[in-house]
Design a protein around this motif. Structure first.
Motif: not given
Ligand SMILES: C[S@@+](CC[C@H](N)C(=O)[O-])C[C@H]1O[C@@H](n2cnc3c(N)ncnc32)[C@H](O)[C@@H]1O
Length: 291
Positions: A29-51
């Motif tokens: 989990q820690p390795v995969l979360d580090q590796m795929f963190h940029p995609f988490l950021d993309l989804l969180v940004d999309a949530v911010k825009k959509e509210s």
């Protein structure tokens, strides 16, 4: 939406995610979360825009995206993660408790789970929607759970040819161990490679305003984690679980140098070629007034 548990059917994917693959994702989990963190950021940004007030994270795994979104939207609103894997959901629940975040986790098959109708404002997923054995049924079920105008915003892999890092291990291991051939379109990592098929799938399951865009994102993991990653994940990681010690050693010796091109100092770096898939739930059909 409250936490609940329903018994998932024993499909091949259910067996995999409740068995070897689920445990590998928990351990790494820690390795995969580090590796795929940029995609988490993309989804969180999309949530911010959509509210959105209510978000569903499909195939939430060990919960990073669900927890990050729950933190972003705050305690007035709600994020729920759904996953077919009991070991991964257990870790997600534990991590939410430890973080003090109010997120729900549902252990269920997202393609058939009886979500409350029209209850969700936004559906997200980081690599959790390519494993359905009945994808049409799955996306129709998710649409029924969505309110009018709800946004579907999910990330999926493009094809194997666009993602040579992901097939490096199997190319190098091929001479030493028997591996199942990757079949296009079957449930799995590259099931959404074909953009037109994905668009048709979403249209046929009732989604509108479908927009599928390529996203190329640099991902990294520590070099010291690479052998652990190769030995547990992907077709090689799966095949190695059945192999004897000598075969394992031979395969790792053959595979590790094939990744040299991705080594940058202490890190492994590669570009993940993915789709950002967006669509909207249409207005509900209204029954015309009777004469
Ligand atoms: C590649 S992992 C991604 C996990 C997580 N989204 C992440 O980014 O860390 C795919 C996830 O989809 C889940 N999954 C596969 N089929 C599913 C289904 N029918 N319903 C719900 N979850 C499913 C798996 O259990 C696994 O957790």
């Amino acid at each position: 939406m409250t936490s609940s548990t329903s018994t998932p059917p024993a499909s091949a994917q259910s067996t995999l995610w409740n068995g070897h693959s689920g445990h590998a994702w928990v351990d790494l989990q820690p390795v995969l979360d580090q590796m795929f963190h940029p995609f988490l950021d993309l989804l969180v940004d999309a949530v911010k825009k959509e509210s959105p007030r209510r978000v569903l994270d499909v195939g939430c795994g060990t919960g990073s995206t669900t927890i990050a979104i729950a933190q972003e939207i705050g305690s007035q609103d709600h994020c729920t993660g759904v996953d077919i894997s009991q070991p991964m959901i257990d870790v997600a629940r534990m991590r939410a408790r430890q973080t003090g975040v109010s997120a729900d986790f549902v252990h269920a098959d997202a393609q058939t789970h009886d979500f409350p109708a029209a209850s969700i404002d936004m559906i997200v997923s980081r690599f959790g929607v390519m494993f359905f054995d009945r994808p049409g049924e799955a996306f129709a079920n998710l649409r029924r759970a969505s309110r009018e105008g709800a946004l579907l915003n999910v990330i999926a892999w493009r094809g194997a040819a666009d993602n040579p890092f992901m097939t490096t291990a199997e190319r190098a291991a091929g001479p030493y161990i028997e591996l199942p051939a990757r079949q296009p379109g079957v449930p799995g990592q590259f099931a959404f490679a074909d953009q037109d098929k994905v668009a048709t799938l979403l249209k046929d399951s009732g989604w509108r305003d479908i927009d599928i865009q390529p996203v190329d994102v640099e991902c990294s993991l520590p070099e010291r984690e690479l052998v652990g990653y190769i030995s547990r994940l992907g077709p090689v990681g799966l095949a190695l679980q059945q192999a004897d010690a000598a075969t394992r050693a031979r395969v790792i010796d053959a595979v590790r140098p094939a990744f040299d091109q991705y080594v940058h100092g202490d890190d492994i770096r590669y570009v993940a070629a993915c789709w950002s898939i967006r669509a909207r739930s249409p207005a509900r059909e209204t029954t015309p007034p009777q004469p």
